[in-house]
Design an enzyme around this catalytic site. Structure first.
Site, PDB file in Angstrom:
ATOM      1  N   ASN A 121     -30.499 -19.743  -6.450  1.00  0.00           N
ATOM      2  CA  ASN A 121     -30.495 -18.529  -5.635  1.00  0.00           C
ATOM      3  C   ASN A 121     -29.458 -18.721  -4.535  1.00  0.00           C
ATOM      4  OD1 ASN A 121     -31.000 -16.346  -4.011  1.00  0.00           O
ATOM      5  ND2 ASN A 121     -33.032 -17.009  -3.334  1.00  0.00           N
ATOM      6  N   LYS A 148     -28.383 -16.588  -2.472  1.00  0.00           N
ATOM      7  CA  LYS A 148     -28.634 -15.738  -1.294  1.00  0.00           C
ATOM      8  C   LYS A 148     -27.319 -15.073  -0.845  1.00  0.00           C
ATOM      9  CE  LYS A 148     -32.363 -18.850  -0.169  1.00  0.00           C
ATOM     10  NZ  LYS A 148     -33.368 -19.242   0.775  1.00  0.00           N
ATOM     11  N   HIS A 172     -39.004 -12.197  -3.386  1.00  0.00           N
ATOM     12  CA  HIS A 172     -38.658 -13.384  -2.591  1.00  0.00           C
ATOM     13  C   HIS A 172     -39.215 -13.218  -1.171  1.00  0.00           C
ATOM     14  CE1 HIS A 172     -36.328 -16.424  -0.491  1.00  0.00           C
ATOM     15  NE2 HIS A 172     -36.144 -16.988  -1.678  1.00  0.00           N
ATOM     16  N   GLU A 227     -37.964 -13.802   1.613  1.00  0.00           N
ATOM     17  CA  GLU A 227     -37.013 -13.197   2.558  1.00  0.00           C
ATOM     18  C   GLU A 227     -36.999 -11.675   2.412  1.00  0.00           C
ATOM     19  OE1 GLU A 227     -33.674 -15.679   1.484  1.00  0.00           O
ATOM     20  OE2 GLU A 227     -34.765 -17.394   2.294  1.00  0.00           O
ATOM     21  N   GLU A 271     -43.285 -20.339  -4.337  1.00  0.00           N
ATOM     22  CA  GLU A 271     -42.421 -20.779  -3.241  1.00  0.00           C
ATOM     23  C   GLU A 271     -43.207 -20.733  -1.932  1.00  0.00           C
ATOM     24  OE1 GLU A 271     -38.047 -20.329  -4.319  1.00  0.00           O
ATOM     25  OE2 GLU A 271     -38.632 -18.438  -3.410  1.00  0.00           O
ATOM     26  N   GLY A 280     -35.936 -23.496   2.654  1.00  0.00           N
ATOM     27  CA  GLY A 280     -34.822 -23.700   3.580  1.00  0.00           C
ATOM     28  C   GLY A 280     -35.166 -24.567   4.773  1.00  0.00           C
ATOM     29  N   SER A 302     -37.033 -26.142  -0.818  1.00  0.00           N
ATOM     30  CA  SER A 302     -36.366 -27.418  -0.517  1.00  0.00           C
ATOM     31  C   SER A 302     -36.402 -28.404  -1.686  1.00  0.00           C
ATOM     32  CB  SER A 302     -36.956 -28.047   0.755  1.00  0.00           C
ATOM     33  OG  SER A 302     -36.747 -27.180   1.852  1.00  0.00           O
TER      34      SER A 302
END
Ligand code: PEP
Length: 253
Positions: free
Chosen positions: A9, A11, A97, A99, A169, A175, A215
């Site tokens: 991904n 991003k 996701h 985000e 996730e 991240g 991560s």
């Protein structure tokens, strides 16, 4: 046999030239190291889908989008529809996701509409779920993930749900450099599979790939992927370094 899958991904990273270079570097690394039985998908920004899918197609891997519109078509300035993505020959799309959930207010109802549009347009959703830190600390993580899976996926029939790839996730691991332990990942993946078994039966649940994201990197992927219910990874930061990404692709024992 469930598919082993590693998806990157990207991003909102890389300008065009850097993105093209990275695609070629991934192709070269894959040519050198191989990918075994693992399916490789790189989810690039919309504007690079054409460039990246051309390179991927020539080199035996796939490209996905990172989002699609909850609407089919029409006056939605700036939106990109599932049918547009399909018409570019794109096979996969990340949906749900964290985000998108936190910065763009996407809830399970919106994400569920996107899952439907993806499937209707022959795009395989990579459906993301996972709890935030406070939810884990309050021991609500199983309830949160159950709700996310139920509300976005459980209206689907057996055939449709079998198309979906799930990515667990934990938001606190995305991240941050903090990875779920191998045991935490396995525990949640087994829980997700048990929900799928309860609803659809084991013939379906045993076929659905459940990826770990958060991560995951070239050093910890092998330990995470060694778990019986971890079928691969959704990789953010480490997917921007070709050598690391392809090491992760080859981290199955
Ligand atoms: C992600 O955003 O899907 C992700 C897993 O990111 P990272 O690997 O950087 O934690």
């Amino acid at each position: 046999m469930r598919k082993r899958i590693v998806a990157g991904n990207w991003k909102m990273n890389k300008d065009f030239q850097d993105a093209e270079d990275l695609m070629f570097e991934i192709a070269d690394e894959l040519a050198d190291k191989g990918s075994g039985e693992t399916e490789v998908i790189v989810c690039t920004p919309y504007v690079y889908l054409e460039m990246s899918s051309d390179i991927a197609a020539e080199n035996g891997f796939m490209v996905g989008a990172q989002n699609l519109s909850q609407w089919e078509s029409g006056a939605y300035t700036g939106e990109i529809s599932a049918s547009m993505i399909h018409s570019m020959g794109i096979s996969h799309c990340i949906l749900g996701h964290s985000e998108r959930r936190s910065y763009f207010g996407e809830n399970d109802k919106i994400i569920s509409a996107k899952v439907d549009l993806a499937l209707k347009n022959n795009i395989i959703p990579i459906y993301c779920c996972g709890e935030v830190l406070a939810e884990r600390q309050a021991e609500k993580h199983f309830d949160i993930v159950r709700t996310q899976i139920t509300e976005a996926l459980f209206h689907l029939g057996k055939e449709a749900v079998s198309e979906v790839i799930i990515a667990y996730e934990p938001v606190w691991a995305i991240g941050t450099g903090v990875t779920a332990t191998s045991a935490q990942a396995q525990e949640m993946h087994a829980f997700i599979r048990s929900l799928l078994t309860e609803k659809y039966g084991s013939d379906v649940s045993e076929e659905i790939s459940i990826l770990y994201g958060g991560s995951c990197n070239a050093k910890n992927a092998a330990e995470l992927f060694a778990n019986p219910d971890v079928d691969g990874g959704l990789i953010g930061g480490a997917s921007l370094i070709a050598a690391d990404f392809v090491t992760i692709v080859n981290s199955f024992r």
